[in-house]
Design an enzyme around this catalytic site. Structure first.
Site, PDB file in Angstrom:
ATOM      1  N   TYR A  82       0.849  -1.195   0.000  1.00 19.62           N
ATOM      2  CA  TYR A  82       0.000   0.000   0.000  1.00 19.62           C
ATOM      3  C   TYR A  82       0.882   1.242   0.000  1.00 19.62           C
ATOM      4  CZ  TYR A  82      -3.734  -3.152   1.655  1.00 19.62           C
ATOM      5  OH  TYR A  82      -4.654  -4.166   1.773  1.00 19.62           O
ATOM      6  N   TYR A  90      -5.723  -6.960  10.270  1.00 16.30           N
ATOM      7  CA  TYR A  90      -5.554  -7.333   8.863  1.00 16.30           C
ATOM      8  C   TYR A  90      -5.687  -8.848   8.687  1.00 16.30           C
ATOM      9  CZ  TYR A  90      -4.150  -6.568   4.041  1.00 16.30           C
ATOM     10  OH  TYR A  90      -4.153  -6.494   2.670  1.00 16.30           O
ATOM     11  N   LYS A 109     -11.356  -6.708   3.164  1.00 15.43           N
ATOM     12  CA  LYS A 109     -12.205  -7.401   4.129  1.00 15.43           C
ATOM     13  C   LYS A 109     -13.525  -7.949   3.600  1.00 15.43           C
ATOM     14  CE  LYS A 109      -9.753  -7.169   7.812  1.00 15.43           C
ATOM     15  NZ  LYS A 109      -8.899  -8.328   7.719  1.00 15.43           N
TER      16      LYS A 109
END
Ligand code: PHB
Length: 378
Positions: free
Chosen positions: A185, A369, A281
């Site tokens: 990211y 995560y 998610k």
């Protein structure tokens, strides 16, 4: 997944799938499985190919202010994630259901639901040009954000919570080896970017763009240029380019309804909640819902009791709100907000700097995560 879990307990179900088998097995969607989702697949006997072909990742990369950093899940919490595309999960589950003689009606479009408060709710649907109806004990609304299940709940019975973000993701699938070994990211002045993969030969990459962006403005050349700029960092390997196989824009929103049940209708997955993709998610949250629902239905058919079913919504919402919080936090930390006066930008960089200097902060990111456990006790 729900149909398969019920089958393992000897409970019969029918799946109405509005698309063709080919469509759902080829559609490009998410790709990161939490440890709990992997365990669910493996324990349900559908994890063989996943264990063989899934790419286990022990951490993620983070880039900001020209720095390339890493969060090591394995070292911090002893758990990992697995990159395995959603359509591969679908393929494995469809194959398992059909091999067991399970009923999946493809191109069967649910039209309306009735009798949700009765012991025998009904679904009207269209299949092969004809209208048909199913009566059953329970309906699981696993038909996504635009499905008929949530729409069948009387308006006053639901509370909606929503946040729409002032940006979207432009995603590409490219025939190029991923240039970072892990999902990476990047918070960049020009906007967020993400480098992910589907295999050692296929890259999946994303760029923050305007929510009403016209995709024709983004030639392959421009997409690569922007990716190079936004993913650049000291010591980081240069991006490898390759033919763009697919390109699309994903809007970003956080959405929740309460409760997730109405009589004998239980909502699961995107019909009940949408998370922005920054925490990876969506699929995992849907899997968590149906695991709880399968346990509740199993209790009902074994004992006639509804203890767990009556708590389905509260159990799932408690978990889903934590996942919403994490997805919102990742989203807010990594994107450029167009209305920012400069304060948010400074706050984000301080947040990232803090994260990389604090083992406690990294552990918090890591456990979210990799996936929080769902507590069945309220
Ligand atoms: C993906 O690989 O498609 C992916 C990875 C991480 C995310 C979202 C999507 O947060």
């Amino acid at each position: 997944m729900l149909s398969h879990l019920l089958h393992l307990e000897g409970i019969e179900s029918i799946v109405l799938e509005s698309h063709t088998r080919k469509y759902i097995e080829e559609r490009i969607r998410a790709g990161v499985l939490e440890q709990g989702t992997v365990d669910l697949m493996v324990n349900a006997g559908v994890g063989e190919r996943l264990k063989r072909e899934g790419l286990e990742h022990r951490g993620i990369g983070l880039r900001f202010s020209g720095r390339a950093c890493r969060i090591d899940f394995q070292e911090l919490i002893g758990r990992t994630i697995t990159v395995y595309a959603q359509q591969e999960v679908i393929k494995d589950l469809v194959a398992a259901r059909l091999a067991a003689g399970g009923q999946i009606l493809f191109e069967a479009e649910a039209a309306s639901l009735a009798g949700l408060d009765s012991p025998e709710p009904r679904i009207r649907y269209r299949h092969s040009g004809a209208e048909a109806e199913i009566s059953c004990d329970f309906i699981a609304g696993c038909d996504g954000f635009h499905g008929v299940a949530r729409a069948a709940v009387p308006k006053g019975a639901l509370t909606l919570y929503e946040r729409v973000y002032p940006f979207a993701w432009l995603g590409i699938l490219a025939a190029a080896p991923p240039s970072s070994e892990e999902v990476t990211y990047s918070n960049h002045d020009r906007g967020f970017a993400l480098s992910s993969m589907r295999s050692h030969e296929l890259s999946r990459l994303y760029l923050q763009c305007d929510p009403d962006e016209d995709i024709t403005n983004w030639s392959d050349v421009r997409v690569w240029e922007e990716l190079h700029l936004r993913l650049a960092a000291q010591g980081a390997r240069e991006l490898t380019e390759g033919p763009v196989l697919q390109k699309g824009i994903t809007p970003m929103r956080s959405f929740m309804i309460e409760p997730m049940q109405c009589g004998n209708l239980f909502l699961a997955g995107d019909s009940a909640h949408i998370v922005p993709p920054t925490g990876a998610k969506g699929l995992n949250l849907a899997a968590a819902d149906v695991r709880v629902l399968a346990l509740g239905l199993t209790e009902f058919y074994r004992t006639g009791r509804r203890d767990l079913l009556s708590k389905y919504s509260a159990i799932c919402l408690r978990h889903a709100w934590k996942v919403q919080r994490f997805s919102w936090w990742m989203t807010s930390m990594l994107h450029q907000f167009p209305d920012d006066s400069g304060f948010d930008r400074k706050r984000q960089l301080a947040e990232l700097d803090y994260l990389m200097s604090s083992r406690a902060a990294q552990q918090s990111l890591a456990e979210n995560y990799v996936g929080l456990d769902v507590s069945l006790n309220l």
